[in-house]
Design a protein around this motif. Sequence first.
Motif, short mmCIF file in Angstrom:
data_model
loop_
_atom_site.label_atom_id
_atom_site.label_comp_id
_atom_site.label_asym_id
_atom_site.label_seq_id
_atom_site.Cartn_x
_atom_site.Cartn_y
_atom_site.Cartn_z
N VAL A 1 2.17 -11.42 -5.88
CA VAL A 1 2.84 -12.72 -5.80
C VAL A 1 1.71 -13.74 -5.80
O VAL A 1 1.32 -14.30 -4.77
N VAL A 2 1.13 -13.95 -6.98
CA VAL A 2 -0.05 -14.79 -7.12
C VAL A 2 0.10 -15.67 -8.36
O VAL A 2 1.02 -15.48 -9.17
N HIS A 3 -0.80 -16.61 -8.51
CA HIS A 3 -0.81 -17.48 -9.68
C HIS A 3 -1.10 -16.65 -10.94
O HIS A 3 -1.92 -15.72 -10.88
N PRO A 4 -0.44 -16.95 -12.05
CA PRO A 4 -0.70 -16.19 -13.28
C PRO A 4 -2.17 -16.10 -13.66
O PRO A 4 -2.62 -15.08 -14.21
N ASN A 5 -2.96 -17.14 -13.37
CA ASN A 5 -4.38 -17.14 -13.72
C ASN A 5 -5.16 -16.07 -12.96
O ASN A 5 -6.24 -15.66 -13.40
N LEU A 6 -4.62 -15.64 -11.81
CA LEU A 6 -5.34 -14.68 -10.97
C LEU A 6 -4.98 -13.23 -11.28
O LEU A 6 -5.70 -12.31 -10.89
N ARG A 7 -3.89 -13.01 -12.00
CA ARG A 7 -3.42 -11.65 -12.26
C ARG A 7 -4.45 -10.76 -12.96
O ARG A 7 -4.56 -9.56 -12.63
N PRO A 8 -5.22 -11.27 -13.93
CA PRO A 8 -6.19 -10.39 -14.60
C PRO A 8 -7.20 -9.75 -13.65
O PRO A 8 -7.70 -8.65 -13.94
N ASP A 9 -7.50 -10.38 -12.53
CA ASP A 9 -8.45 -9.80 -11.57
C ASP A 9 -7.96 -8.47 -11.01
O ASP A 9 -8.77 -7.64 -10.57
N PHE A 10 -6.64 -8.26 -11.02
CA PHE A 10 -6.06 -7.06 -10.41
C PHE A 10 -5.61 -6.03 -11.44
O PHE A 10 -5.02 -5.01 -11.07
N GLU A 11 -5.88 -6.26 -12.71
CA GLU A 11 -5.43 -5.34 -13.75
C GLU A 11 -6.05 -3.96 -13.58
O GLU A 11 -7.23 -3.83 -13.24
N GLY A 12 -5.23 -2.94 -13.81
CA GLY A 12 -5.71 -1.57 -13.77
C GLY A 12 -5.78 -0.96 -12.39
O GLY A 12 -6.25 0.17 -12.24
N MET A 13 -5.32 -1.67 -11.37
CA MET A 13 -5.37 -1.15 -10.02
C MET A 13 -4.08 -0.42 -9.67
O MET A 13 -3.09 -1.03 -9.27
N GLU A 14 -4.06 0.87 -9.87
CA GLU A 14 -2.89 1.68 -9.56
C GLU A 14 -3.33 2.92 -8.79
O GLU A 14 -4.22 3.64 -9.22
N PHE A 15 -2.71 3.13 -7.63
CA PHE A 15 -3.05 4.26 -6.78
C PHE A 15 -1.78 4.96 -6.34
O PHE A 15 -0.67 4.44 -6.49
N ASP A 16 -1.92 6.15 -5.79
CA ASP A 16 -0.78 6.86 -5.22
C ASP A 16 -0.39 6.17 -3.91
O ASP A 16 -1.16 5.44 -3.31
N GLY A 17 0.79 6.47 -3.45
CA GLY A 17 1.24 5.90 -2.19
C GLY A 17 1.98 4.59 -2.39
O GLY A 17 2.15 4.09 -3.51
N LYS A 18 2.42 4.02 -1.29
CA LYS A 18 3.21 2.79 -1.34
C LYS A 18 2.33 1.60 -1.72
O LYS A 18 1.14 1.58 -1.44
N PRO A 19 2.92 0.57 -2.33
CA PRO A 19 2.14 -0.60 -2.73
C PRO A 19 1.86 -1.54 -1.56
O PRO A 19 2.34 -1.33 -0.45
N ALA A 20 1.10 -2.56 -1.86
CA ALA A 20 0.88 -3.65 -0.93
C ALA A 20 1.27 -4.94 -1.63
O ALA A 20 0.85 -5.18 -2.76
N VAL A 21 2.10 -5.74 -0.98
CA VAL A 21 2.47 -7.05 -1.52
C VAL A 21 1.30 -8.00 -1.27
O VAL A 21 0.92 -8.22 -0.13
N VAL A 22 0.74 -8.54 -2.34
CA VAL A 22 -0.42 -9.43 -2.25
C VAL A 22 0.05 -10.85 -2.57
O VAL A 22 0.52 -11.12 -3.67
N VAL A 23 -0.07 -11.75 -1.59
CA VAL A 23 0.44 -13.10 -1.73
C VAL A 23 -0.71 -14.11 -1.74
O VAL A 23 -1.55 -14.11 -0.85
N GLY A 24 -0.71 -14.94 -2.78
CA GLY A 24 -1.65 -16.06 -2.86
C GLY A 24 -0.89 -17.33 -3.18
O GLY A 24 0.35 -17.37 -3.04
N ASP A 25 -1.59 -18.35 -3.60
CA ASP A 25 -0.94 -19.59 -4.00
C ASP A 25 -0.43 -19.41 -5.43
O ASP A 25 -1.18 -19.58 -6.39
N ALA A 26 0.84 -19.07 -5.56
CA ALA A 26 1.42 -18.79 -6.87
C ALA A 26 1.87 -20.04 -7.61
O ALA A 26 2.29 -19.95 -8.77
N GLY A 27 1.80 -21.19 -6.95
CA GLY A 27 2.19 -22.43 -7.62
C GLY A 27 3.63 -22.41 -8.09
O GLY A 27 4.55 -22.05 -7.34
#
Length: 252
Positions: free
Chosen positions: A84-110
């Motif tokens: 739950v972040v600004h579209p400009n920040l999404r590329p920083d997190f690309e490719g991050m997939e692990f086993d187990g439950k996710p974590a909701v990451v909240v930033g200034d999504a504008g």
Amino acid sequence: MLLDLAGVIYDGDTLIPGSADAIGRLRAAGLAVRFVSNTTRSPRPALVKQLAGFGIAVADHELVTPAAAAIAWLRQAGRSPFLVVHPNLRPDFEGMEFDGKPAVVVGDAGEAFDYAVLNAAFRQLMDGAELVALAVNRMFKDRDGLPSMDAGAFVAALEFASGVKATVIGKPAPAFFNAALEDMGCGPHEVAMVGDDAESDVAGALKAGLGAALLVRTGKYRPGDETRFEPAPTAVVDDLAAAADWLLSRRG
């Protein structure tokens, strides 16, 4: 020396007068400088480029951001991000997939904040996801010069609805300040913080054990901020140039 970015060095696309020279004076005096920002709308390369455009050269390791800290946290925890972040920040997190439950990451999504996005995040939390807040600032000074809501209110809404307490990654979390201190090789008492946010920058730094924290009257500062939070600022100064004067006059 820890410096906030927005509101201390620049406002929007405008360099605050005297700030670039102040950074040069601090460096010339032999002080290590790190830039610690809760900005979550811009990825690290964009911030480095913006500072370079102001004539301020910043090495990658000198810039500490919540996104970088969150990525390290996600890798250590083995959690995939539900963003739950600004579209400009999404590329920083690309490719991050692990086993187990996710974590909701909240930033200034504008403008990306809406009911559907928040409800989807809420459902993830109700299904066992963790909640990670890049920052919990109340407000920021927007490009139009007026105050705008920051991510803190949205984090609080998700906490209230789900009953899940957020792990705060950015300021005022002590671990965020400590990451910069470790890179500098300094103890907390040897370092000062300069910021325009009396709560996250100043009180947060002092609670983390830093030797001093100066509040500048630029950026989001509003009259009376110095009395609204504890601990109170070590000093209140007009701008970064005045902060550099204060620090250099007391060095040693």
